[in-house]
Design a protein around this motif. Structure first.
Motif, short mmCIF file in Angstrom:
data_model
loop_
_atom_site.label_atom_id
_atom_site.label_comp_id
_atom_site.label_asym_id
_atom_site.label_seq_id
_atom_site.Cartn_x
_atom_site.Cartn_y
_atom_site.Cartn_z
N UNK A 126 -7.55 -14.86 -1.36
CA UNK A 126 -6.28 -15.59 -1.24
C UNK A 126 -5.41 -15.37 -2.49
N UNK A 127 -4.18 -14.94 -2.30
CA UNK A 127 -3.28 -14.86 -3.45
C UNK A 127 -2.38 -16.09 -3.42
N UNK A 128 -2.57 -16.96 -4.39
CA UNK A 128 -1.82 -18.20 -4.40
C UNK A 128 -0.40 -17.99 -4.93
N UNK A 129 0.50 -18.84 -4.45
CA UNK A 129 1.87 -18.78 -4.93
C UNK A 129 1.91 -19.15 -6.41
N UNK A 172 -2.26 -12.54 5.94
CA UNK A 172 -3.04 -11.72 5.01
C UNK A 172 -3.43 -12.49 3.74
N UNK A 173 -3.40 -13.80 3.85
CA UNK A 173 -3.83 -14.68 2.75
C UNK A 173 -2.98 -14.52 1.48
N UNK A 216 -1.36 -6.06 -6.60
CA UNK A 216 -1.60 -4.88 -5.74
C UNK A 216 -1.73 -5.31 -4.29
N UNK A 217 -2.43 -6.41 -4.07
CA UNK A 217 -2.63 -6.89 -2.70
C UNK A 217 -1.29 -7.28 -2.05
N UNK A 218 -0.44 -7.93 -2.83
CA UNK A 218 0.87 -8.34 -2.32
C UNK A 218 1.69 -7.11 -1.95
N UNK A 219 1.73 -6.15 -2.88
CA UNK A 219 2.53 -4.94 -2.66
C UNK A 219 2.02 -4.17 -1.44
N UNK A 220 0.71 -4.00 -1.34
CA UNK A 220 0.22 -3.17 -0.23
C UNK A 220 0.43 -3.87 1.11
#
Ligand code: PLP
Length: 364
Positions: free
Chosen positions: A1-4, A301-302, A353-357
């Motif tokens: 999970x990528x948190x805000x 995508x979390x 990286x996860x956000x960008x991809x």
């Protein structure tokens, strides 16, 4: 999970300092005002390089008290950017003045051409909001404000450490308001705020207004109110102030990564940074016609996102009484396209990286 934003992770990284700070305030029973508040005010005014800092209960109060301290002529207008958090506009009304909305430019900050067009003989002040952590365009704005003899209030609620030409924002105008709401770049553990000024008279007036009009115990020279910074939050802010520049630098690293790898992706419009400024990236805001679909996709995508702000202030029901033409305003047309990506010192390179991809995948 990528948190805000991840305030728990931040707390764990400085737990020892925070716990000790809270403990000492309790041991000293210095709950309202007192040495921790005095010390933080001193540290924060040094950080901004200003003469005076007055801790208050929150950023909205900071704005309202700052406006009142200017003693503007009754019934005059204050110009406010249409793109901001609603508190900027509320403060004007609650201080007893009229509001005039002004459009934003490509940097999402007040547009100097529209600013000048909105000035009338009834205008007495303007609020410059450094939105998303980016400084307003002072070189274009200050001469206009000066020419029309306007008082300047800076809304620095999203701009702790923001620089314009190597000087921190907060002392370019007459008076400035900061918020330490938990999610701000420098955040308390509850509501808190501060007023910054170089003017002794204004500082004095603000102190009186914020503390029952009382210059000393049992004496009340004006009708004031209760809007004070508490000791526990002052001690927490002190501990966090020490880390602020490092945290702002991490935000800049994340922003640079987004800038580089989201360039020319889909119809994305990335944040433009004004020349010779340092943004503290309170928010990293992009625009796309596919905002809702993209936010949905990222959520699946979390990856958490936000919208700042989904309804421009002039279009809010609360401000429907203000006579205005919102149709031409970029602020009122762009609100359907704005999307805030995860941003904060919690972000690792794996997160960005996860956000960008994920975003690249959405557009491919
Ligand atoms: C957060 C914020 C405020 C209000 O601050 P509070 O501490 O929440 O009252 C005012 N203006 C802007 C631009 C903000 O982001």
């Amino acid at each position: 999970m990528v948190k805000f934003l991840d305030l728990h992770k931040q707390y764990l990284s400085i737990k020892g300092e925070i716990d000790a700070a809270i403990k000492s305030v309790i041991s000293d029973s210095a709950f309202v005002g007192g040495k921790y508040v005095n010390f933080f005010e001193e540290q924060f005014r040094n950080y901004i390089a200003a003469n005076y800092c007055i801790g208050v209960a929150n950023g909205t109060d900071a704005l309202e008290i700052a406006i009142k301290s200017l003693e503007l002529p009754a019934n005059t207008e204050i110009i406010v950017p249409a793109n901001s958090f609603v508190a900027t506009a509320e403060a004007v009304i609650n201080a007893g003045y009229k509001i005039k909305f002004c459009d934003n430019n490509n940097y999402y900050n007040i547009d100097y051409r529209d600013f000048e067009e909105n000035i009338t003989e009834n205008t007495s002040a303007v609020i410059f909001v450094h939105l998303y952590g980016q400084s307003v365009d002072f070189d274009n704005l200050l001469p206009i404000a000066k020419k029309h003899n306007l008082k300047i209030i800076e809304d620095c609620a999203q701009a702790h450490g923001t620089k314009y030409k190597n000087k921190k924002v907060g002392t370019f105008g007459d008076i400035a308001a900061f918020s330490f709401y938990p999610g701000k770049n420098l955040g308390a553990y509850g509501d808190a705020g501060a007023i910054i000024t170089n003017d002794y008279q204004l500082a004095n007036k603000c102190r009186l207004l914020a503390n029952h009009g009382s210059p000393k115990k049992h004496e009340h020279t004006i009708v004031g109110r209760n809007s004070r910074l508490d000791g526990i939050n002052a001690a927490i802010l002190n501990a966090k102030l020490y880390h602020l520049d490092k945290w702002n630098a991490i935000r800049n690293v994340a922003a640079s990564y987004y800038n580089e790898y989201l360039k020319d992706v889909g119809d994305l419009i990335l944040p433009e940074i004004l020349e010779d400024t340092y943004s503290v990236f309170h928010l990293y805001v992009i625009r796309t016609k596919y905002r809702d679909e993209l936010a949905d996709f990222l959520n699946k995508n979390e990856i958490e996102t936000g919208i700042h702000y989904p309804i421009a202030i002039p279009k809010q029901k609360a401000f429907s009484f203000v006579n205005q033409d919102t149709t031409y305003m970029r602020a009122c047309n762009w609100d359907k396209e704005l999307l805030s990506l995860p941003m904060g010192e919690h972000l690792t390179s794996a997160d960005t990286e996860k956000v960008v991809s994920a975003i690249r995948k959405f557009f491919s």
